[in-house]
Every structure is written in structure tokens, then in C-alpha cells.
Design an enzyme around this catalytic site. Structure first.
Site, PDB file in Angstrom:
ATOM      1  N   ASP A   1      38.131  33.587  37.309  1.00 46.19           N
ATOM      2  CA  ASP A   1      37.552  34.925  37.293  1.00 46.19           C
ATOM      3  C   ASP A   1      36.291  34.966  36.436  1.00 46.19           C
ATOM      4  O   ASP A   1      36.078  34.123  35.548  1.00 46.19           O
ATOM      5  CB  ASP A   1      38.561  35.945  36.754  1.00 46.19           C
ATOM      6  CG  ASP A   1      39.393  36.572  37.858  1.00 46.19           C
ATOM      7  OD1 ASP A   1      39.106  36.320  39.035  1.00 46.19           O
ATOM      8  OD2 ASP A   1      40.330  37.323  37.531  1.00 46.19           O
TER       9      ASP A   1
ATOM     10  N   LYS B   1      35.008  38.507  39.794  1.00 43.16           N
ATOM     11  CA  LYS B   1      35.545  39.843  40.053  1.00 43.16           C
ATOM     12  C   LYS B   1      35.302  40.671  38.805  1.00 43.16           C
ATOM     13  O   LYS B   1      35.892  40.431  37.760  1.00 43.16           O
ATOM     14  CB  LYS B   1      37.043  39.800  40.375  1.00 43.16           C
ATOM     15  CG  LYS B   1      37.371  39.106  41.692  1.00 43.16           C
ATOM     16  CD  LYS B   1      38.810  39.321  42.103  1.00 43.16           C
ATOM     17  CE  LYS B   1      39.032  40.715  42.650  1.00 43.16           C
ATOM     18  NZ  LYS B   1      38.283  40.970  43.883  1.00 43.16           N
TER      19      LYS B   1
ATOM     20  N   MET C   1      38.723  49.565  31.741  1.00 44.01           N
ATOM     21  CA  MET C   1      37.772  49.890  32.822  1.00 44.01           C
ATOM     22  C   MET C   1      37.486  51.395  32.880  1.00 44.01           C
ATOM     23  O   MET C   1      37.442  51.992  33.960  1.00 44.01           O
ATOM     24  CB  MET C   1      38.316  49.392  34.169  1.00 44.01           C
ATOM     25  CG  MET C   1      38.518  47.886  34.228  1.00 44.01           C
ATOM     26  SD  MET C   1      39.392  47.325  35.711  1.00 44.01           S
ATOM     27  CE  MET C   1      41.091  47.767  35.286  1.00 44.01           C
TER      28      MET C   1
END
Length: 281
Positions: free
Chosen positions: A59, A81, A198
Site C-alpha cells: 500500500d 491506495k 480519514m
């Protein structure tokens, strides 16, 4: 960011059909948590898994220093990602894992933080099991924990927080997302710490909802790039959260921690003596 894998250790295909030596042996897959960034926070089990891998699907948030534990002969495929950026499609990653395992590879899916905390590890396990592939999971330290530890503050405390809630601020397309008003009300009543992943891109919406269930003077910590040399952080209150993030120009990836445990941060106690007075007002 590229949407197709890159092979920095050679240009040969990921799934070479002539690799009969590995094809004779059953493949396997391990989901490994690479931790929040600091390579010294890797577990011993993670290091062993990385070293034994023949293929690593990595990742974007994984520190390159972690890959120093990989075998020189391993194929390293970067499948970026990251929220808000161009990313490798999840379906493509699933297909790569399944094909490589079926060809006899030991596939290590290397993820930032922990695979099972907002790492889509659960989805990947489901796809692998549906293909008849058993999966081992190696946990990693999640950024929500590492970020608060770097400030010298806990996530739970017998006096200030009876529990902790990990929640994403990034809703799945077509999903209404978290009910921030209800969550804030519950956190206030049950004395819970909120750890928001996030959440920077939706900060206005999140803070407006939280303010309907939590006092404006509730302490908040924002930590960007937790555990890395580039880490930046800010301590504020819920009422000043949006302004603080804008003023300090904090960006993703960041974790946002909301709750009285933030008062335990060294900087809160030492560099902000007015914080206690503000909360008492």
C-alpha cells in the site's frame, strides 16, 4: 499515482507462467500490518512474514524502510491506495493476490497500520476465502494509537474515558456515513474517546455534527504522519478544530482524537496552561 503496478526490482511479469519451481508448491497469503510508519514499530512476526514473501503487494502509506526486510528475490508491487488520490482498483488487487497464490507464491499484502482497522482487510479475506485460500493476518500498530502515544497521552483512562471508538470520516459512495450527532451524544454520555480516521476532507461536516452532542471546549488532538520524522500535531478544542486545522495546514493522512484524554498530552499540560481555564469557563 499510477493505477497499474510497478516493479522496481525487475521488469518481469508478476505472474510468470514458467515458474514451475513455485507452481509445484501450494501458495499462501498473509495480510501484514506495517504499522503507522516508523519501521521500528513492526512486530517480529511481521518481519518474518515480509522476509519469507515471494510477492509483496504494498500500500501507498507503507514506509519504504519496511521493505528492507524483504528478500532480494521478492517481487515488490506497489498498489497505491490513498483517499482522495488516484488508486489501484480493489478488484485488481484481489485478482493479483488470488492468481499469485494459485501459482504457488507466498503473497504478503502489506498495509499501513493494521489490516483490520480501516485497511479493507476484511474485504480481502472474504475474497480470498471465496477462492478457497486460507489467510493469515499479522496485526500492526494502528495510527490512532501511535499518534496519541507520541503525544504522551492515552486513549482510555479510568477517570476520563471508559472506552474508545475508532470511526472513519470517509463514507463509502452511496452511504450516508456516520451519524455524528448520535455518536457525539453517546460519547458524551458514556465517556468515550473518539478516534477519527480519514476525516480531514470532511472536517466541517464532522465538527458541526459533533458540536451538537459534545461541548465546544472538548479537547481535540490532530496528528499528521503519526510516528514518522515528518509528524506534525496540534492540540485544540472541538469548537476551534476547523480553524486550527486550516491555520496549521494539517492534511491527510491525519488522525483526529476527540475527548478528555487529550488533556494528558505533554504539550497540553506544559505549553497550554490556559486550556484548563478554558474548559472551566
Amino acid at each position: 499515482m499510477n493505477t497499474t503496478p510497478s516493479l522496481p526490482r525487475g521488469s518481469e511479469p508478476l505472474l510468470a507462467n514458467d515458474r514451475s519451481a513455485t507452481a509445484r508448491h501450494p501458495g499462501r497469503c498473509t495480510l501484514v500490518g506495517a504499522g503507522p510508519g516508523d519501521p521500528e514499530l513492526l512486530t517480529l512476526k511481521a518481519v518474518k512474514a515480509i522476509a519469507s514473501a515471494t510477492v509483496l503487494l504494498v500500500d501507498d502509506l507503507v514506509n519504504d524502510a519496511v521493505l528492507e526486510h524483504a528478500s532480494p528475490s521478492a517481487r515488490i508491487v506497489h498498489v497505491g491506495k490513498r483517499g482522495g488520490c488516484k488508486s489501484t482498483p480493489q478488484a485488481f488487487i484481489d485478482k493479483l493476490m488470488i492468481q499469485a497464490v494459485q501459482e504457488g507464491e507466498h503473497v504478503v499484502r502489506l498495509k499501513g497500520g493494521d489490516p483490520f482497522i480501516f485497511g479493507r482487510g476484511g474485504e480481502e479475506v472474504e475474497h480470498l476465502r471465496a477462492a478457497g485460500i486460507d489467510v493469515e493476518v499479522v496485526n500492526g500498530i494502528t495510527s490512532g494509537l501511535a499518534g496519541m502515544s507520541s503525544l504522551g497521552a492515552p486513549l482510555t483512562h479510568r477517570e476520563h474515558a471508559h472506552g474508545v471508538v475508532f470511526v472513519t470520516g470517509h463514507a463509502k459512495p452511496g452511504d450516508s456515513g456516520t451519524d455524528w450527532v448520535q455518536l457525539a451524544t453517546t460519547a458524551h454520555q458514556a465517556k468515550l474517546t473518539l478516534v477519527i480516521y480519514m476525516g480531514v476532507s470532511s472536517l466541517n461536516h464532522i465538527s458541526q455534527g459533533l458540536l451538537q452532542g459534545l461541548p465546544a471546549h472538548t479537547p481535540v488532538a490532530i496528528v499528521q504522519h503519526a510516528s514518522l520524522p515528518t509528524q506534525r500535531e496540534a492540540l485544540t478544542t472541538l469548537g476551534e478544530l476547523v480553524g486550527t486545522v486550516q491555520r496549521e495546514q494539517l492534511q491527510s493522512p491525519s488522525i483526529i482524537v476527540v475527548g478528555d484524554v487529550v488533556q494528558g498530552a505533554r504539550a497540553w499540560q506544559q505549553a497550554e496552561p490556559n486550556a484548563t481555564e478554558q474548559r472551566a469557563a
